[in-house]
Design a protein around this motif. Structure first.
Motif: not given
Length: 520
Positions: A202-229
């Motif tokens: 993995g040499s040269g790959r990233c050591s820092v990752v920026v992750v989207t908060g708030f969003i996720a997927s349903t078991p079927e793979g559809l976009a969903t959210t974790l609601k407020r907070n």
């Protein structure tokens, strides 16, 4: 045969919308989260969970609302959103990274067109499914994460971004999203293996990752959210998935105080509190973290650090499993908090004593109309049950209880009355070490009594971690100041107590004025 590289430790950080409210905030991300210089070989990996830019998510939801009403001003609002994101891009990327800026511009325009297409369907049908709403609501996090990645790239950091929908899978539950931990953990570890700098391959790959908060997927793979907070919850989830050493939540405050500093000027900053204390304070109105947010960190014993994003040099507050075992009165009670806008319902009747099922029927009736009970109090005589509910639901709850117990009230006469007392608030004293400490409840009640504050109901669990009282809402601030002063003022070296001895005309007038102001 090459030996595997040692496992990296993880530090997870969360930056909310206010923390990313201006272009300068994105420039300061590296300093806020203390990223090592790009040339260093730090053994720690960093995950930065980000919310949307301030106001973007609310604007996207407003677009949906307007489209459902067939109000075509939603189109102008979408273009306003586009302009805001582009203005951030132009300010941050155009001067130094034209290629990154051009690629990011294409991403924004593609996504905005997708939003237009979805909203056109909403406008035509005058309805919007939950799946469509959550897909639209999540675009802000996608734009924010990619912008943060691009800014860090221009600063020389080896960074990538992760769309959380690729690895975080949740289903709907009665109390909120339920994480599929096994599936999410496997997906996250696979993503890390493929993208992070974990070994020689993995040499040269990233050591820092920026992750989207708030969003996720349903078991079927559809976009969903974790609601407020949801972004705070995302940070705790990813800390658990990555087995992080610590998760830092960046807020606009210095951490946790013994009371709301806006209401109690001499509130004391707490350097550390336990998970249980934080849960109690958060539930009873202190804007720390939502109790649901802390669950993954608590389960995996991951310390949560709360720090001020605008003053990262300040120490903040650590939330962890255990704090120093001290028995001074000041640290036995760790803080006071309040819940405003509460209504009190009192169900009273001589026929309730010893009758099984009354409480079950009472709370079942509230569940039928989706009213959450904030506090419960019942004397051992079983003559009455007192409960607190949100004020705006009080009248509806009271009417439904009367309807449910119609026979018991009007025919059997088991229940004499169902009373509603609106405009109340709950005041709570919290501390892990309050258990088995004599005199705390007496001191708490005396402080309120000395200020002529009437207590309408009292509740305390057997853990003795929390004493809660229901009072009139106009008395809330005065009550907070009274109990805080009773427990913390004796230890404040800056507070001077003054006694008036043998008051004459002037002294008597002064004391009368203080009494009228309810200051003594």
């Amino acid at each position: 045969m090459t030996s595997a590289a040692p496992l990296r430790s993880w530090h997870v950080h969360k930056l909310g919308g206010t923390s990313l409210g201006t272009p300068d905030c994105y420039v300061r991300v590296k300093d806020v989260v203390s990223l090592p210089p790009p040339s260093s070989s730090s053994p720690a990996s960093v995950a930065i969970v980000v919310s949307a830019m301030a106001g973007i998510t609310d604007s996207l939801l407003k677009c949906i609302s307007l489209a459902k009403q067939q109000d075509e001003t939603y189109k102008q609002l979408v273009e306003t959103i586009r302009s805001k994101v582009h203005s951030f891009r132009q300010t941050l990327l155009d001067p130094t990274a034209r290629e990154l800026s051009k690629t990011y511009e294409q991403v924004i325009d593609r996504d905005i067109q997708a939003v237009h297409d979805i909203l056109k369907a909403v406008w035509l049908t005058r309805c919007c499914s939950l799946e469509m709403e959550e897909l639209v609501a999540g675009y802000g996090e996608l734009w924010s994460a990619q912008l943060a990645q691009n800014v860090l790239l221009t600063q020389g950091h080896n960074v990538c971004w992760l769309d959380a929908r690729q690895v975080l899978f949740v289903s709907r539950g009665e109390v909120g999203p339920l994480v599929d931990w096994e599936r999410s953990r496997n997906a996250a570890l696979k993503w890390v293996e493929e993208n992070m700098d974990q070994n020689e391959k993995g040499s040269g790959r990233c050591s820092v990752v920026v992750v989207t908060g708030f969003i996720a997927s349903t078991p079927e793979g559809l976009a969903t959210t974790l609601k407020r907070n949801g972004s705070d919850y995302s940070a705790a989830i990813f800390a658990a998935l990555l087995k992080a050493e610590q998760v830092t939540i960046w807020k606009e405050v210095d951490g946790v105080y013994t009371a709301d500093p806006r209401k109690v000027k001499d509130a004391v900053h707490l350097s550390e509190i336990s998970y249980a204390e934080a849960m109690e304070l958060a539930y009873f109105g202190a804007k720390i973290l939502h109790p649901h947010t802390m669950a993954p960190a608590i389960e995996h014993q991951i310390p949560i650090m709360l720090k001020n994003v605008f003053h990262p040099e300040r120490p903040g507050t650590v939330i962890k499993a255990h704090v120093q075992d001290v028995r001074t009165e000041m640290q036995v009670v760790r803080g006071f908090s309040s819940v405003p806008n509460v209504a009190l319902i009192n169900v009273e009747g001589t026929g309730m004593m010893g009758v099984p099922g009354i409480a079950s029927k009472l709370f079942g009736s509230l569940k039928e109309i989706a009213v959450s009970v904030v506090l419960i109090s019942q004397a051992s005589s079983e003559h009455s049950i007192c409960l607190a509910v949100p004020d705006d639901q009080g009248q509806r709850a009271c009417e439904h209880i009367r309807k449910t117990f119609f026979m018991e009230i009007n025919h059997y006469r088991y229940i004499q009355k169902v009373d509603l007392i609106p405009q109340c608030s709950i005041l709570a004293a919290v501390g892990d070490q309050m258990a088995h400490t004599p005199g705390l409840a007496a001191k708490f009640m005396s402080a309120l009594g000395n200020r002529d504050i009437n207590v309408r109901a009292i509740a305390q669990g057997s853990s003795e971690r929390n004493i809660s009282v229901v009072i009139s809402e106009p008395d809330t601030t005065r009550a907070l100041q009274a109990v805080h002063s009773a427990f913390f003022r004796p230890y404040d070296p800056l507070v001077l107590s003054v006694g008036v001895i043998g008051p004459g005309l002037v002294g008597s007038t002064l004391l009368a004025q203080l009494r009228r102001a309810k200051m003594i």
